[in-house]
Write an enzyme that holds these catalytic residues in place. Structure first.
Site, PDB file in Angstrom:
ATOM      1  N   ASN A  46     -14.331  22.194  19.594  1.00  0.00           N
ATOM      2  CA  ASN A  46     -15.051  20.988  19.042  1.00  0.00           C
ATOM      3  C   ASN A  46     -15.932  20.635  20.443  1.00  0.00           C
ATOM      4  O   ASN A  46     -17.081  20.380  19.857  1.00  0.00           O
ATOM      5  CB  ASN A  46     -14.140  19.809  18.805  1.00  0.00           C
ATOM      6  CG  ASN A  46     -13.298  19.758  17.612  1.00  0.00           C
ATOM      7  OD1 ASN A  46     -13.911  20.548  16.750  1.00  0.00           O
ATOM      8  ND2 ASN A  46     -12.124  18.991  17.467  1.00  0.00           N
TER       9      ASN A  46
ATOM     10  N   ASP B 198      -0.491  25.908  15.264  1.00  0.00           N
ATOM     11  CA  ASP B 198      -1.326  24.928  16.177  1.00  0.00           C
ATOM     12  C   ASP B 198      -2.516  25.838  16.444  1.00  0.00           C
ATOM     13  O   ASP B 198      -2.134  27.005  17.008  1.00  0.00           O
ATOM     14  CB  ASP B 198      -0.703  24.213  17.184  1.00  0.00           C
ATOM     15  CG  ASP B 198      -1.685  23.267  18.156  1.00  0.00           C
ATOM     16  OD1 ASP B 198      -1.989  22.336  17.473  1.00  0.00           O
ATOM     17  OD2 ASP B 198      -2.054  23.730  19.122  1.00  0.00           O
TER      18      ASP B 198
ATOM     19  N   ASP C 136     -14.737  21.472  11.823  1.00  0.00           N
ATOM     20  CA  ASP C 136     -14.069  21.312  10.407  1.00  0.00           C
ATOM     21  C   ASP C 136     -13.915  22.556   9.764  1.00  0.00           C
ATOM     22  O   ASP C 136     -13.020  22.979   9.108  1.00  0.00           O
ATOM     23  CB  ASP C 136     -14.790  20.117   9.771  1.00  0.00           C
ATOM     24  CG  ASP C 136     -14.715  18.826  10.396  1.00  0.00           C
ATOM     25  OD1 ASP C 136     -13.658  18.532  10.981  1.00  0.00           O
ATOM     26  OD2 ASP C 136     -15.419  18.007   9.914  1.00  0.00           O
TER      27      ASP C 136
ATOM     28  N   GLU D 282      -4.761  19.457  14.222  1.00  0.00           N
ATOM     29  CA  GLU D 282      -5.015  20.962  13.903  1.00  0.00           C
ATOM     30  C   GLU D 282      -3.750  21.710  13.806  1.00  0.00           C
ATOM     31  O   GLU D 282      -3.650  22.892  14.370  1.00  0.00           O
ATOM     32  CB  GLU D 282      -5.570  21.696  15.167  1.00  0.00           C
ATOM     33  CG  GLU D 282      -5.313  21.315  16.496  1.00  0.00           C
ATOM     34  CD  GLU D 282      -5.523  20.178  17.449  1.00  0.00           C
ATOM     35  OE1 GLU D 282      -5.314  20.159  18.498  1.00  0.00           O
ATOM     36  OE2 GLU D 282      -5.904  19.160  16.551  1.00  0.00           O
TER      37      GLU D 282
END
Length: 283
Positions: free
Chosen positions: A136, A128, A145, A171
């Protein structure tokens, strides 16, 4: 789609035979059109069946064997190639091009059925990204991305034969490492974590830093492979998730695994104090 009908001279008049021939040509066209439609939808088997029917109709009542078989082979080969490409795409994550959950589930079933009691165990690493929401929020989703794509590239480096990376969701990613012992699995997972930590993330954006936490579940957990009981992949994923929780609660940017009945952290994180307990009872 290439037409399957042989060349036929135009009749002088519309007699019974001409009418029958016209009806036959109409059926050939119908089967070809249906085959093209089905192929565009990925229904390859049905498309082939209609191509076969068109071929049989086109060859009916011919004194000489027409040059249709070669045309048919080309069409079938094209359908097979498109089928293989479509199937591969259906097993890939559209953003990162890693394998997706569908492929992961299929491969885990295959690996479970193909493992022997004397072979080294299966290792599953659940990975993770740390603080990815902040990435973000700070740098935007487009850069987020790109981070996911680059992380996958780093995770997929130097995997052993038969190993692969799959996107688990959001993620989170999974490394599947078949036929490795716990020492080798820890080395692979720790090397992947270190590649992510040391990557030149500032080349994407000034101030960007990316790390990952890893929960590594090894089937043998350091025990004698001959003495261990088989562990279902679903159970190993639960164990990996529990160990991922340990890595997160123990400071992140670490690989947590179990060896000899004890939860440990790999590499530089091994000196940390206060390792969190597992969330899975009896593990």
């Amino acid at each position: 789609m290439t037409a399957l009908r042989p060349d036929v001279a135009e009749p002088d008049r519309d007699g019974p035979a001409d009418v029958a021939q016209a009806e036959g040509n109409g059926l050939v066209q119908l089967h070809e059109s249906i085959a093209t439609l089905l192929a565009s939808r990925g229904q390859w088997r049905q498309a082939y069946q209609h191509l076969r029917s068109a071929f049989d109709l086109a060859c009916a009542d011919q004194d000489e064997q027409p040059k249709i078989p070669e045309q048919l082979r080309r069409e079938v080969d094209r359908l097979r190639r498109e089928h293989a490409e479509a199937r591969e795409q259906s097993l890939r994550d559209s953003l990162t091009d890693s394998y997706n959950r569908r492929y992961l589930d299929q491969r885990l079933v295959d690996l479970e059925s193909g493992r022997g009691a004397s072979t080294p165990g299966l290792a599953i690493a659940l990975i993770d990204l740390d603080w990815f929401k902040q990435v973000n929020d700070t740098f935007g989703h487009l850069l987020g991305d790109r981070v996911l794509q680059r992380v996958v590239e780093l995770l997929q480096e130097d995997l052993p034969k038969g190993g692969f990376c799959a996107r688990y969701g959001g993620e989170e990613f999974v490394l599947v490492l078949p036929e490795v012992d716990v020492t080798t699995a820890v080395e692979i997972a720790e090397a992947a974590r270190l590649r992510v930590e040391r990557h030149a993330w500032q080349s994407l954006a000034p101030g960007l830093r990316v790390t990952v936490s890893v929960g590594l579940a090894c089937e043998s957990d350091g025990e004698d492979p001959a003495a261990r009981a088989p562990v279902a992949p679903e159970q190993q994923l639960l164990r990996a998730d529990s160990l991922l929780y340990t890595a997160k609660q123990s400071g992140r940017n670490a690989v947590a695994y179990r060896e000899g009945g004890r939860v440990r952290l790999a590499g530089a994180a091994s000196g940390r104090r206060g390792i969190a307990e597992s969330r899975v009872a009896g593990y």
